[in-house]
Structures are given as structure tokens and as C-alpha cells.
Design a protein around this motif. Structure first.
Motif, PDB file in Angstrom:
ATOM      1  N   LEU A   8     -58.333   1.878  -3.382  1.00 21.35           N
ATOM      2  CA  LEU A   8     -58.691   0.389  -3.953  1.00 21.35           C
ATOM      3  C   LEU A   8     -57.607  -0.704  -3.571  1.00 21.35           C
ATOM      4  CD1 LEU A   8     -59.997   1.643  -7.525  1.00 21.35           C
ATOM      5  CD2 LEU A   8     -61.170   0.406  -5.568  1.00 21.35           C
ATOM      6  N   TYR A   9     -56.328  -0.176  -3.555  1.00 20.42           N
ATOM      7  CA  TYR A   9     -55.062  -1.252  -3.252  1.00 20.42           C
ATOM      8  C   TYR A   9     -55.369  -1.411  -1.666  1.00 20.42           C
ATOM      9  CZ  TYR A   9     -50.601  -3.012  -3.182  1.00 20.42           C
ATOM     10  OH  TYR A   9     -49.442  -3.857  -3.119  1.00 20.42           O
ATOM     11  N   ALA A  10     -55.570  -0.445  -0.739  1.00 17.85           N
ATOM     12  CA  ALA A  10     -55.934  -0.908   0.682  1.00 17.85           C
ATOM     13  C   ALA A  10     -57.200  -1.835   0.909  1.00 17.85           C
ATOM     14  CB  ALA A  10     -55.754   0.175   1.394  1.00 17.85           C
ATOM     15  N   LEU A  11     -58.052  -1.711  -0.022  1.00 23.53           N
ATOM     16  CA  LEU A  11     -59.193  -2.589  -0.005  1.00 23.53           C
ATOM     17  C   LEU A  11     -58.826  -3.827  -0.318  1.00 23.53           C
ATOM     18  CD1 LEU A  11     -62.245  -2.351   0.933  1.00 23.53           C
ATOM     19  CD2 LEU A  11     -62.628  -1.728  -1.232  1.00 23.53           C
ATOM     20  N   ILE A  12     -58.140  -4.055  -1.572  1.00 27.71           N
ATOM     21  CA  ILE A  12     -57.806  -5.219  -2.333  1.00 27.71           C
ATOM     22  C   ILE A  12     -56.802  -6.192  -1.915  1.00 27.71           C
ATOM     23  CG2 ILE A  12     -57.480  -6.105  -4.727  1.00 27.71           C
ATOM     24  CD1 ILE A  12     -59.052  -3.460  -5.839  1.00 27.71           C
ATOM     25  N   GLU A  13     -55.715  -5.452  -1.502  1.00 32.31           N
ATOM     26  CA  GLU A  13     -54.571  -6.350  -0.880  1.00 32.31           C
ATOM     27  C   GLU A  13     -54.755  -7.237  -0.052  1.00 32.31           C
ATOM     28  OE1 GLU A  13     -50.852  -7.042   0.668  1.00 32.31           O
ATOM     29  OE2 GLU A  13     -52.314  -5.953   1.503  1.00 32.31           O
ATOM     30  N   PRO A  14     -55.427  -6.927   1.102  1.00 33.94           N
ATOM     31  CA  PRO A  14     -55.736  -8.176   2.156  1.00 33.94           C
ATOM     32  C   PRO A  14     -56.239  -9.396   1.537  1.00 33.94           C
ATOM     33  CG  PRO A  14     -56.208  -5.859   2.963  1.00 33.94           C
ATOM     34  CD  PRO A  14     -55.930  -5.820   1.449  1.00 33.94           C
ATOM     35  N   VAL A  15     -57.248  -9.146   0.638  1.00 31.21           N
ATOM     36  CA  VAL A  15     -57.982 -10.375  -0.017  1.00 31.21           C
ATOM     37  C   VAL A  15     -56.989 -11.103  -0.955  1.00 31.21           C
ATOM     38  CG1 VAL A  15     -60.086 -10.866  -1.508  1.00 31.21           C
ATOM     39  CG2 VAL A  15     -60.075  -8.861   0.086  1.00 31.21           C
ATOM     40  N   VAL A  16     -56.363 -10.510  -1.699  1.00 26.30           N
ATOM     41  CA  VAL A  16     -55.455 -11.245  -2.567  1.00 26.30           C
ATOM     42  C   VAL A  16     -54.146 -11.752  -1.863  1.00 26.30           C
ATOM     43  CG1 VAL A  16     -53.659 -10.693  -4.301  1.00 26.30           C
ATOM     44  CG2 VAL A  16     -55.954  -9.525  -4.611  1.00 26.30           C
ATOM     45  N   THR A  17     -53.691 -11.200  -0.934  1.00 24.56           N
ATOM     46  CA  THR A  17     -52.688 -11.710   0.171  1.00 24.56           C
ATOM     47  C   THR A  17     -53.204 -13.031   0.693  1.00 24.56           C
ATOM     48  OG1 THR A  17     -51.565  -9.505   0.332  1.00 24.56           O
ATOM     49  CG2 THR A  17     -50.942 -11.216   2.001  1.00 24.56           C
ATOM     50  N   ALA A  18     -54.267 -13.294   1.389  1.00 22.58           N
ATOM     51  CA  ALA A  18     -54.958 -14.030   2.171  1.00 22.58           C
ATOM     52  C   ALA A  18     -55.180 -15.213   1.212  1.00 22.58           C
ATOM     53  CB  ALA A  18     -56.351 -13.613   2.696  1.00 22.58           C
ATOM     54  N   MET A  19     -55.546 -14.872  -0.088  1.00 22.34           N
ATOM     55  CA  MET A  19     -55.558 -16.199  -1.058  1.00 22.34           C
ATOM     56  C   MET A  19     -54.187 -16.529  -1.605  1.00 22.34           C
ATOM     57  SD  MET A  19     -58.691 -14.867  -3.259  1.00 22.34           S
ATOM     58  CE  MET A  19     -59.110 -16.257  -4.022  1.00 22.34           C
ATOM     59  N   GLY A  20     -52.977 -15.946  -0.988  1.00 23.80           N
ATOM     60  CA  GLY A  20     -51.743 -16.593  -1.240  1.00 23.80           C
ATOM     61  C   GLY A  20     -51.218 -16.083  -2.599  1.00 23.80           C
ATOM     62  N   PHE A  21     -51.574 -14.651  -3.019  1.00 19.27           N
ATOM     63  CA  PHE A  21     -51.128 -14.110  -4.130  1.00 19.27           C
ATOM     64  C   PHE A  21     -50.354 -12.813  -3.849  1.00 19.27           C
ATOM     65  CE2 PHE A  21     -54.312 -16.979  -5.757  1.00 19.27           C
ATOM     66  CZ  PHE A  21     -53.709 -17.461  -6.721  1.00 19.27           C
ATOM     67  N   GLU A  22     -49.487 -12.182  -4.416  1.00 19.61           N
ATOM     68  CA  GLU A  22     -49.065 -11.036  -4.589  1.00 19.61           C
ATOM     69  C   GLU A  22     -49.785 -10.115  -5.356  1.00 19.61           C
ATOM     70  OE1 GLU A  22     -45.177  -8.221  -5.760  1.00 19.61           O
ATOM     71  OE2 GLU A  22     -45.079 -10.628  -6.065  1.00 19.61           O
ATOM     72  N   LEU A  23     -50.463  -9.133  -4.721  1.00 18.64           N
ATOM     73  CA  LEU A  23     -51.002  -7.929  -5.653  1.00 18.64           C
ATOM     74  C   LEU A  23     -49.978  -7.190  -6.242  1.00 18.64           C
ATOM     75  CD1 LEU A  23     -53.602  -6.578  -6.529  1.00 18.64           C
ATOM     76  CD2 LEU A  23     -53.459  -5.179  -4.489  1.00 18.64           C
ATOM     77  N   TRP A  24     -49.970  -7.436  -7.511  1.00 23.23           N
ATOM     78  CA  TRP A  24     -48.691  -6.727  -8.398  1.00 23.23           C
ATOM     79  C   TRP A  24     -49.169  -5.171  -8.491  1.00 23.23           C
ATOM     80  CZ3 TRP A  24     -43.992  -8.036  -9.249  1.00 23.23           C
ATOM     81  CH2 TRP A  24     -43.322  -7.163 -10.208  1.00 23.23           C
ATOM     82  N   GLY A  25     -50.352  -5.039  -8.897  1.00 25.23           N
ATOM     83  CA  GLY A  25     -50.894  -3.640  -8.921  1.00 25.23           C
ATOM     84  C   GLY A  25     -52.363  -3.582  -9.177  1.00 25.23           C
ATOM     85  N   ILE A  26     -52.874  -2.299  -9.463  1.00 22.99           N
ATOM     86  CA  ILE A  26     -54.272  -2.353 -10.030  1.00 22.99           C
ATOM     87  C   ILE A  26     -54.189  -1.115 -11.031  1.00 22.99           C
ATOM     88  CG2 ILE A  26     -55.297  -2.978  -8.040  1.00 22.99           C
ATOM     89  CD1 ILE A  26     -55.937  -0.152  -7.117  1.00 22.99           C
ATOM     90  N   ALA A  53     -60.012 -16.263 -11.725  1.00 19.90           N
ATOM     91  CA  ALA A  53     -61.393 -16.479 -11.486  1.00 19.90           C
ATOM     92  C   ALA A  53     -61.543 -16.428  -9.961  1.00 19.90           C
ATOM     93  CB  ALA A  53     -62.182 -17.712 -12.073  1.00 19.90           C
ATOM     94  N   ASP A  54     -61.042 -17.173  -9.163  1.00 18.99           N
ATOM     95  CA  ASP A  54     -61.215 -17.354  -7.898  1.00 18.99           C
ATOM     96  C   ASP A  54     -60.873 -16.031  -6.844  1.00 18.99           C
ATOM     97  OD1 ASP A  54     -61.574 -20.132  -8.011  1.00 18.99           O
ATOM     98  OD2 ASP A  54     -59.536 -20.513  -7.269  1.00 18.99           O
ATOM     99  N   VAL A  55     -59.969 -15.268  -7.507  1.00 18.96           N
ATOM    100  CA  VAL A  55     -59.442 -13.716  -6.884  1.00 18.96           C
ATOM    101  C   VAL A  55     -60.573 -12.975  -7.523  1.00 18.96           C
ATOM    102  CG1 VAL A  55     -58.128 -12.026  -7.066  1.00 18.96           C
ATOM    103  CG2 VAL A  55     -57.215 -14.503  -6.791  1.00 18.96           C
ATOM    104  N   SER A  56     -61.178 -13.051  -8.575  1.00 19.27           N
ATOM    105  CA  SER A  56     -62.232 -12.239  -8.994  1.00 19.27           C
ATOM    106  C   SER A  56     -63.462 -12.365  -8.209  1.00 19.27           C
ATOM    107  CB  SER A  56     -62.605 -12.466 -10.503  1.00 19.27           C
ATOM    108  OG  SER A  56     -63.609 -11.368 -11.110  1.00 19.27           O
ATOM    109  N   ARG A  57     -63.880 -13.592  -7.944  1.00 24.63           N
ATOM    110  CA  ARG A  57     -64.991 -13.619  -7.069  1.00 24.63           C
ATOM    111  C   ARG A  57     -64.767 -13.196  -5.696  1.00 24.63           C
ATOM    112  NH1 ARG A  57     -65.456 -18.481 -10.079  1.00 24.63           N
ATOM    113  NH2 ARG A  57     -63.990 -19.691  -8.769  1.00 24.63           N
ATOM    114  N   GLN A  58     -63.820 -13.269  -5.020  1.00 23.73           N
ATOM    115  CA  GLN A  58     -63.478 -12.892  -3.764  1.00 23.73           C
ATOM    116  C   GLN A  58     -63.586 -11.353  -3.594  1.00 23.73           C
ATOM    117  OE1 GLN A  58     -63.364 -14.603  -0.673  1.00 23.73           O
ATOM    118  NE2 GLN A  58     -63.960 -16.510  -1.980  1.00 23.73           N
ATOM    119  N   VAL A  59     -62.671 -10.861  -4.576  1.00 21.96           N
ATOM    120  CA  VAL A  59     -62.566  -9.205  -4.602  1.00 21.96           C
ATOM    121  C   VAL A  59     -63.991  -8.516  -4.975  1.00 21.96           C
ATOM    122  CG1 VAL A  59     -61.489  -7.246  -5.926  1.00 21.96           C
ATOM    123  CG2 VAL A  59     -60.177  -9.255  -5.038  1.00 21.96           C
ATOM    124  N   SER A  60     -64.587  -9.356  -6.093  1.00 23.51           N
ATOM    125  CA  SER A  60     -65.891  -8.739  -6.300  1.00 23.51           C
ATOM    126  C   SER A  60     -66.938  -8.749  -5.091  1.00 23.51           C
ATOM    127  CB  SER A  60     -66.594  -9.417  -7.558  1.00 23.51           C
ATOM    128  OG  SER A  60     -67.704  -9.135  -7.879  1.00 23.51           O
TER     129      SER A  60
END
Length: 153
Positions: A8-26, A53-60
Motif C-alpha cells: 500500500l505504501y508503494a502505491l500511495i507514496e508517489p501520489v502523496v509526494t507528487a502533491m507536495g506532502f510527505e507520506l508519514w505512514g499508513i 480532502a485533496d489527498v483523499s480524492r487523489q489516493v482514492s
């Protein structure tokens, strides 16, 4: 990190990083119809509800396409907050000098919960000082860890 969490981390991390955030954890908690996937994001300037909310939409959208979790689950995106969970050795190192609460996967000396001063890391172990003694816990033995917030008068 469990195999499912790593995928899940490998799938989600690029999306979160591209949005300018650090993926702290899941934190994925499978519980039948009440399964929950919590994604913690961080940023130097803080995290707002709109950011979540923005990250939720993209990750979803990515999760809908890739479908890595069978069945129903609730997706939550959150800031780690003041009582932030700690997931990695790097995070433990960053919070050395803070009080932390640990919950172990299996009991050590007859207990699973420990709270004390995080003194640092050594190789793959977390060093915790409490009651005048230092304990070394392998990171794989830690089920959950959180920073204990300090409130000054």
C-alpha cells in the motif's frame, strides 16, 4: 512494516509526494465491513482539512483503479498530529528526546505497553529509557508507537 502495508505504501507514496506532502505512514486495520485505511500526511507548513480532502480524492482514485484491498473499507487521510504515530527508524531518530508510548506485538517482561523517553536508535532497535533503565526494542516487535504530547504551562 507488514507486507500488505508495504504494498500500500508503494502505491500511495508517489501520489502523496507528487502533491507536495510527505507520506508519514499508513495504518491498515482489516476488520471485515469495518476495515479502515488511515493515511498520515505531513508538510513543513502544516496540514489542513482541505489538504486531507485533496489527498483523499487523489489516493482514492488510485486505489479504485489498482484495487489492492478486497472488500469494503473506510479511507481516512489525516495529519499525524501532536500525538503522531511513529512508523520508521528515521521517525524514531527524529523524535529522540521526546516521550513516547509503545505497544509491543508480544509481551516483554510480562507487559506489552511501555512509555518513556525515546533516547534514539541503534541499528534496527529503538532505545527507550524508563524507570532509570534503558530498553532496546527491535522495530519489528513494535505494534504501535506514538509521541506523547507535552503541554507547557
Amino acid at each position: 512494516m507488514a507486507l500488505k502495508d508495504a504494498a500500500l505504501y508503494a502505491l500511495i507514496e508517489p501520489v502523496v509526494t507528487a502533491m507536495g506532502f510527505e507520506l508519514w505512514g499508513i495504518d491498515y486495520r482489516p476488520q471485515g465491513k469495518h476495515s479502515r485505511l488511515v493515511i498520515y500526511i505531513d508538510h513543513a507548513d502544516g496540514v489542513s482539512v482541505d489538504h486531507c480532502a485533496d489527498v483523499s480524492r487523489q489516493v482514492s482514485a488510485v486505489l479504485d483503479v489498482e484495487d489492492p484491498i478486497p472488500g469494503e473499507y473506510r479511507l481516512e487521510v489525516s495529519s499525524p498530529g501532536m500525538d503522531r504515530p511513529l512508523f520508521t527508524l528515521d521517525q524514531f531518530a527524529r523524535f529522540a528526546g521526546h516521550q513516547v508510548a509503545l505497544k509491543l506485538r508480544v509481551p516483554f517482561d510480562g507487559r506489552r505497553k511501555f512509555q518513556g523517553l525515546l533516547t534514539g536508535i541503534e541499528e534496527d532497535e529503538v532505545l527507550l529509557q524508563l524507570d532509570g533503565e534503558e530498553y532496546c526494542f527491535p522495530i519489528e516487535s513494535i505494534d504501535q508507537a506514538r509521541v506523547v504530547p507535552r503541554f507547557e504551562d
